[in-house]
Design an enzyme around this catalytic site. Sequence first.
Site, PDB file in Angstrom:
ATOM      1  N   GLY A  41       0.839  -1.201   0.000  1.00 41.23           N
ATOM      2  CA  GLY A  41       0.000   0.000   0.000  1.00 41.23           C
ATOM      3  C   GLY A  41       0.872   1.248   0.000  1.00 41.23           C
ATOM      4  CB  ALA A  42       4.355   1.688  -1.198  1.00 41.32           C
ATOM      5  N   GLY A  53      -0.428   4.834  -0.816  1.00 35.66           N
ATOM      6  CA  GLY A  53      -1.452   5.448   0.039  1.00 35.66           C
ATOM      7  C   GLY A  53      -0.823   6.481   0.976  1.00 35.66           C
ATOM      8  NE  ARG A  54      -5.216   9.711   3.564  1.00 31.34           N
ATOM      9  CZ  ARG A  54      -6.305   9.395   2.863  1.00 31.34           C
ATOM     10  NH1 ARG A  54      -6.514   9.944   1.695  1.00 31.34           N
ATOM     11  NH2 ARG A  54      -7.194   8.548   3.345  1.00 31.34           N
ATOM     12  CG  HIS A 110     -10.343  10.975  12.609  1.00 30.42           C
ATOM     13  ND1 HIS A 110     -11.013  10.577  13.745  1.00 30.42           N
ATOM     14  CD2 HIS A 110      -9.082  10.488  12.714  1.00 30.42           C
ATOM     15  CE1 HIS A 110     -10.192   9.874  14.513  1.00 30.42           C
ATOM     16  NE2 HIS A 110      -9.006   9.799  13.914  1.00 30.42           N
ATOM     17  CB  THR A 136      -5.039  -2.294   7.121  1.00 32.73           C
ATOM     18  OG1 THR A 136      -4.120  -1.928   6.104  1.00 32.73           O
ATOM     19  CG2 THR A 136      -6.429  -2.314   6.555  1.00 32.73           C
ATOM     20  CB  THR A 145      -8.516   5.353  18.141  1.00 30.03           C
ATOM     21  OG1 THR A 145      -7.470   4.943  17.262  1.00 30.03           O
ATOM     22  CG2 THR A 145      -7.918   5.815  19.451  1.00 30.03           C
ATOM     23  N   PRO A 190      -3.581  -0.830  15.716  1.00 29.94           N
ATOM     24  CG  PRO A 190      -5.506  -1.649  16.726  1.00 29.94           C
ATOM     25  CD  PRO A 190      -4.014  -1.676  16.834  1.00 29.94           C
ATOM     26  CG  ASN A 191      -3.781   5.616  16.982  1.00 29.23           C
ATOM     27  OD1 ASN A 191      -2.691   6.126  16.687  1.00 29.23           O
ATOM     28  ND2 ASN A 191      -4.857   6.345  17.178  1.00 29.23           N
ATOM     29  CE  LYS A 203     -11.141   7.143  11.415  1.00 29.35           C
ATOM     30  NZ  LYS A 203     -10.268   6.086  10.937  1.00 29.35           N
TER      31      LYS A 203
HETATM   32  N1  LIG Z   1      -2.608   2.153  12.501  1.00 28.11           N
HETATM   33  C1  LIG Z   1      -2.561   3.481  12.358  1.00 28.11           C
HETATM   34  O1  LIG Z   1      -1.981   4.226  13.175  1.00 28.11           O
HETATM   35  C2  LIG Z   1      -3.210   4.082  11.134  1.00 28.11           C
HETATM   36  C3  LIG Z   1      -2.992   5.418  10.795  1.00 28.11           C
HETATM   37  C4  LIG Z   1      -3.574   5.916   9.634  1.00 28.11           C
HETATM   38  C5  LIG Z   1      -4.347   5.087   8.828  1.00 28.11           C
HETATM   39  N2  LIG Z   1      -4.556   3.800   9.221  1.00 28.11           N
HETATM   40  C6  LIG Z   1      -5.308   2.841   8.387  1.00 28.11           C
HETATM   41  O2  LIG Z   1      -4.420   2.416   7.357  1.00 28.11           O
HETATM   42  C7  LIG Z   1      -5.178   2.122   6.161  1.00 28.11           C
HETATM   43  C8  LIG Z   1      -4.619   2.974   5.020  1.00 28.11           C
HETATM   44  O3  LIG Z   1      -4.874   4.334   5.305  1.00 28.11           O
HETATM   45  P1  LIG Z   1      -4.473   5.468   4.267  1.00 28.11           P
HETATM   46  O4  LIG Z   1      -4.941   6.737   4.836  1.00 28.11           O
HETATM   47  O5  LIG Z   1      -3.039   5.315   3.890  1.00 28.11           O
HETATM   48  O6  LIG Z   1      -5.399   5.038   3.016  1.00 28.11           O
HETATM   49  P2  LIG Z   1      -5.155   5.367   1.466  1.00 28.11           P
HETATM   50  O7  LIG Z   1      -4.487   6.678   1.309  1.00 28.11           O
HETATM   51  O8  LIG Z   1      -6.485   5.133   0.811  1.00 28.11           O
HETATM   52  O9  LIG Z   1      -4.124   4.247   0.991  1.00 28.11           O
HETATM   53  C9  LIG Z   1      -4.442   2.900   0.830  1.00 28.11           C
HETATM   54  C10 LIG Z   1      -3.548   2.365  -0.275  1.00 28.11           C
HETATM   55  O10 LIG Z   1      -3.658   0.940  -0.317  1.00 28.11           O
HETATM   56  C11 LIG Z   1      -3.749   0.568  -1.699  1.00 28.11           C
HETATM   57  N3  LIG Z   1      -4.329  -0.753  -1.812  1.00 28.11           N
HETATM   58  C12 LIG Z   1      -5.627  -1.107  -1.787  1.00 28.11           C
HETATM   59  N4  LIG Z   1      -5.734  -2.440  -1.922  1.00 28.11           N
HETATM   60  C13 LIG Z   1      -4.468  -2.925  -2.036  1.00 28.11           C
HETATM   61  C14 LIG Z   1      -3.924  -4.220  -2.220  1.00 28.11           C
HETATM   62  N5  LIG Z   1      -4.722  -5.290  -2.292  1.00 28.11           N
HETATM   63  N6  LIG Z   1      -2.577  -4.366  -2.297  1.00 28.11           N
HETATM   64  C15 LIG Z   1      -1.763  -3.298  -2.207  1.00 28.11           C
HETATM   65  N7  LIG Z   1      -2.218  -2.027  -2.053  1.00 28.11           N
HETATM   66  C16 LIG Z   1      -3.563  -1.853  -1.972  1.00 28.11           C
HETATM   67  C17 LIG Z   1      -4.609   1.658  -2.294  1.00 28.11           C
HETATM   68  O11 LIG Z   1      -4.503   1.666  -3.678  1.00 28.11           O
HETATM   69  P3  LIG Z   1      -5.728   2.275  -4.571  1.00 28.11           P
HETATM   70  O12 LIG Z   1      -5.739   3.746  -4.267  1.00 28.11           O
HETATM   71  O13 LIG Z   1      -5.334   1.919  -5.953  1.00 28.11           O
HETATM   72  O14 LIG Z   1      -6.977   1.579  -4.090  1.00 28.11           O
HETATM   73  C18 LIG Z   1      -3.958   2.889  -1.657  1.00 28.11           C
HETATM   74  O15 LIG Z   1      -2.784   3.284  -2.336  1.00 28.11           O
HETATM   75  C19 LIG Z   1      -6.640   2.430   6.512  1.00 28.11           C
HETATM   76  O16 LIG Z   1      -7.275   1.239   6.932  1.00 28.11           O
HETATM   77  C20 LIG Z   1      -6.527   3.400   7.676  1.00 28.11           C
HETATM   78  O17 LIG Z   1      -7.672   3.388   8.508  1.00 28.11           O
HETATM   79  C21 LIG Z   1      -4.003   3.277  10.341  1.00 28.11           C
END
Ligand SMILES: NC(=O)c1ccc[n+]([C@@H]2O[C@H](COP(=O)([O-])OP(=O)(O)OC[C@H]3O[C@@H](n4cnc5c(N)ncnc54)[C@H](OP(=O)(O)O)[C@@H]3O)[C@@H](O)[C@H]2O)c1
Length: 254
Positions: free
Chosen positions: A12-13, A15-16, A137, A82, A148, A108-109, A141
Amino acid sequence: MSAPKLRVAVVGASGRLGAFAAKLFAEHPRFELAARWERGDDWPRVARDCGASVAFEATRAGLGFAHARALLEAGLRPVVATSGVTPTEVRELDALARQLGLGGVVVPNFSLGAWLMQRAAELAAPHFAQAEIVEAHHTRKADSPSGTAADTARRIAAARERAGAPPLAPHGRAQPARGEIQGGVALHSLRLDGVYARQEVLFSGVGELFTVRHEMGGPEAFAPGIELATLFAARTSGVQLGLDAVLGAGAPRS
Ligand SMILES: NC(=O)c1ccc[n+]([C@@H]2O[C@H](COP(=O)([O-])OP(=O)(O)OC[C@H]3O[C@@H](n4cnc5c(N)ncnc54)[C@H](OP(=O)(O)O)[C@@H]3O)[C@@H](O)[C@H]2O)c1
């Protein structure tokens, strides 16, 4: 002599969060970025050959469990960011990792401040008859209430049970504006463009209000937790849940 760098792949490199973590691993002296995988890449097939021992997974809510399983089967130790991996799924991952002689962590966080907020809420929980949570948020989101906030409510209920305090009595009103009840705690979610992430836990007794508040302005706040969790995943046996395991607090979970 400095310790060898830990090679980490990111799923998911683009993504944000994934992009933030990939940059962190590429620039940090203790890590090396081994691979960047995006949606559409056949990463489960090539994972074994990328030379990474740990993989950081940040994709879409609901995919974390299947991705962690695929990473373990490929011989990599997952750090799952995730949202939406359930405690039951963590137990399944734990059993698989132990069978394979591997480890990992589901966090989760990653914010240390958010973790401390939850610890403070657990400390306060048995002493107040009412608790409500207001979380805000950014508008990108997808889920509400936040994981959390739901986890904090679970921790409050569990802390009361451990202390022998009665369950919190929710307001019992069929009014959506009074919040969604989880574990006796009313959860309120705001989605606003001007906010990154914040949460207030409000405890109330007769004549007093006790508030624990955490606020973060951007993903930079996740960096220390990501570093610690990734180093932890590289050395632990089995798959653990949360920063409790990483920071050695050993707080009992519901
Ligand atoms: N644990 C923590 O502290 C924390 C903090 C922030 C966020 N999160 C969680 O982390 C997750 C990602 O958040 P984000 O804000 O980065 O979301 P995001 O910006 O939507 O990024 C997700 C990325 O994953 C890609 N993706 C989707 N399916 C995939 C697959 N099967 N294989 C590889 N890549 C894939 C997406 O590609 P496409 O755009 O092509 O679909 C996108 O580039 C969410 O569930 C969020 O709730 C957790």
